[in-house]
Scaffold this motif. Sequence first.
Motif, PDB file in Angstrom:
ATOM      1  N   ASN A   9      43.467  25.865   4.645  1.00 18.83           N
ATOM      2  CA  ASN A   9      43.622  24.468   4.244  1.00 18.83           C
ATOM      3  C   ASN A   9      43.441  24.324   2.732  1.00 18.83           C
ATOM      4  O   ASN A   9      42.372  24.651   2.193  1.00 18.83           O
ATOM      5  CB  ASN A   9      42.598  23.615   4.990  1.00 18.83           C
ATOM      6  N   ASP A  11      43.173  21.673   0.841  1.00 24.16           N
ATOM      7  CA  ASP A  11      42.145  20.701   0.408  1.00 24.16           C
ATOM      8  C   ASP A  11      40.786  21.383   0.314  1.00 24.16           C
ATOM      9  O   ASP A  11      40.027  21.182  -0.634  1.00 24.16           O
ATOM     10  CB  ASP A  11      42.050  19.543   1.406  1.00 24.16           C
ATOM     11  N   ILE A  12      40.496  22.192   1.332  1.00 24.90           N
ATOM     12  CA  ILE A  12      39.202  22.894   1.349  1.00 24.90           C
ATOM     13  C   ILE A  12      39.134  23.905   0.208  1.00 24.90           C
ATOM     14  O   ILE A  12      38.151  23.987  -0.522  1.00 24.90           O
ATOM     15  CB  ILE A  12      39.007  23.634   2.701  1.00 24.90           C
ATOM     16  N   LYS A  99      31.321  22.856   8.935  1.00 20.81           N
ATOM     17  CA  LYS A  99      32.128  21.866   8.211  1.00 20.81           C
ATOM     18  C   LYS A  99      31.875  20.512   8.839  1.00 20.81           C
ATOM     19  O   LYS A  99      31.910  20.417  10.073  1.00 20.81           O
ATOM     20  CB  LYS A  99      33.612  22.189   8.349  1.00 20.81           C
TER      21      LYS A  99
ATOM     22  N   HIS B 149      42.757  16.828  20.467  1.00 23.06           N
ATOM     23  CA  HIS B 149      42.173  18.002  19.835  1.00 23.06           C
ATOM     24  C   HIS B 149      42.725  18.179  18.425  1.00 23.06           C
ATOM     25  O   HIS B 149      41.978  18.374  17.468  1.00 23.06           O
ATOM     26  CB  HIS B 149      42.436  19.252  20.676  1.00 23.06           C
ATOM     27  N   HIS B 153      40.556  17.864  15.171  1.00 23.16           N
ATOM     28  CA  HIS B 153      40.385  19.135  14.484  1.00 23.16           C
ATOM     29  C   HIS B 153      41.028  19.106  13.100  1.00 23.16           C
ATOM     30  O   HIS B 153      40.417  19.473  12.105  1.00 23.16           O
ATOM     31  CB  HIS B 153      41.008  20.239  15.340  1.00 23.16           C
ATOM     32  N   ARG B 156      39.362  17.178  10.255  1.00 25.56           N
ATOM     33  CA  ARG B 156      38.084  17.663   9.727  1.00 25.56           C
ATOM     34  C   ARG B 156      38.223  18.274   8.340  1.00 25.56           C
ATOM     35  O   ARG B 156      37.351  18.103   7.502  1.00 25.56           O
ATOM     36  CB  ARG B 156      37.475  18.689  10.691  1.00 25.56           C
ATOM     37  N   ASN B 157      39.319  19.016   8.110  1.00 20.21           N
ATOM     38  CA  ASN B 157      39.466  19.672   6.810  1.00 20.21           C
ATOM     39  C   ASN B 157      39.606  18.682   5.660  1.00 20.21           C
ATOM     40  O   ASN B 157      38.837  18.754   4.718  1.00 20.21           O
ATOM     41  CB  ASN B 157      40.622  20.673   6.840  1.00 20.21           C
TER      42      ASN B 157
END
Lengths: 115, 358
Positions: A9, A11-12, A99, B149, B153, B156-157
Amino acid sequence: MKIAVADDNHDILETTRLVLELDGHDVVTVSRTEQILPALPGMDILLQDMNMPGLDLAAHLKAIRGQPDLARLPIVVFSAELPAEEELLAMGADAVLGKPFEIRDLRELVRRLTA
Amino acid sequence: MAEAAKASTGRPIAGTADDILEVVRTLPDVLFRCYKADDGKIYWSLNEGGLAEQFGLTTKQIQGKSLENLFPGGTSDALKEHFEEAFRGESTIFTNQIGDRHFRHFPQAIFDDDGNVTEVVGYIADVTDLVNTQAELERANRELDAFVHAASHDLRNPLTALHTLVQVMREQSASLDAKTLQYLEKMEDTVDSMQAITAALLQLSRARNSDLVRAPVDLTALAHDVATTLQLEDPGRKVRWDFQPDLHVEADRDLMRIVLQNLLGNAWKYTAPGPATISVTQEESEQGPAFVVRDDGPGFDPAVAASLFEPFRRAHGEEFQGSGVGLSTVERVIRRHGGTVWAQSSQDDGTSFWFTLP
């Protein structure tokens, strides 16, 4: 400190990079599973997301530990799904960070594991 | 009787076997009657109704033909197994498939005075529409599960990233004016709420999909565990946790934790900020022994008790934070264990949530 961050990801990857660079670290980000292992030599610590496309985490951690120069590389696994901590530690992670994480917890882990 | 009926309807009542057969032939289903002959094979003495005519299997057409002679191998083997059961007096309802159609059989054994099965009678209904609708519902449910889901899920990022950015900005607060800092705090709260919602959706998704692993669970210890985590949120708040010792169940430990997190979490939330007593006990109910999570908070309007367990329904207004899926998650977990859950409350007398775990 040289820190590798592996997460699919962006963004992360970018926000984690931002935090770590503010603290003066050199950060290498990796978003594809097959690029992780080649990026690790010379790193002081790996921050590894637990779910990346095509990633078999147990096999991945075992492969890292199997390389003499990486056997002792500190690894923090980012986990979005709890409870998984014990399982992840058993696979060879040194620490697990859920997270979303607090940046002071991230800093503390990096400091402790690279001390 | 016949005279009276005739007088009231003006028509004679049809009562002969032929009259009844005439009616049966107009029905869409099949009524059957079969027996076992001396050769050990199953034969029909009656097979009438819309389906029998459609398939060319009326009594006249199948007379003298045994089950094995009437159907192709696979169908005949499956039918034979069920009919043999019925002839042993163990009849069960079953459904078989021929082509893309589904037929439900309702066999029933007839016994003589000595307790021997002399015949099997029953009816067969075309349940293709029902089976297809059920399959469609299951598919829709699976898609919904996948969506819940993915939504929880995948959110979350970006939320984690946002959460990190807000923290970085907070650390630069020396260079921010008071107003900006205030906005930042509001932003932090909003991110927290969104995180709570995605976490609750993930729980709901797990409650619906994860494998149920039953093992002995110490419910009392689990309740203490959950209470300790709640108390950490506000160590100064005075809540008396009153848990009956030695409450043991056979259940899925992770899912039971989710149940207690939601029920004790609600009790904690809706009794805040003052002192409160929150208990977990086992008590007799109309449904047998039940576990009860009780608080002495303001309670909710009993009129909404039934709708509490529907997702995104909330008994309390927006003044309380919540995802609106917590109780629906609880209901799902209890139902998957074969139990039931219900709520009792009066506006001034606290709230209790009851659940059974057979």
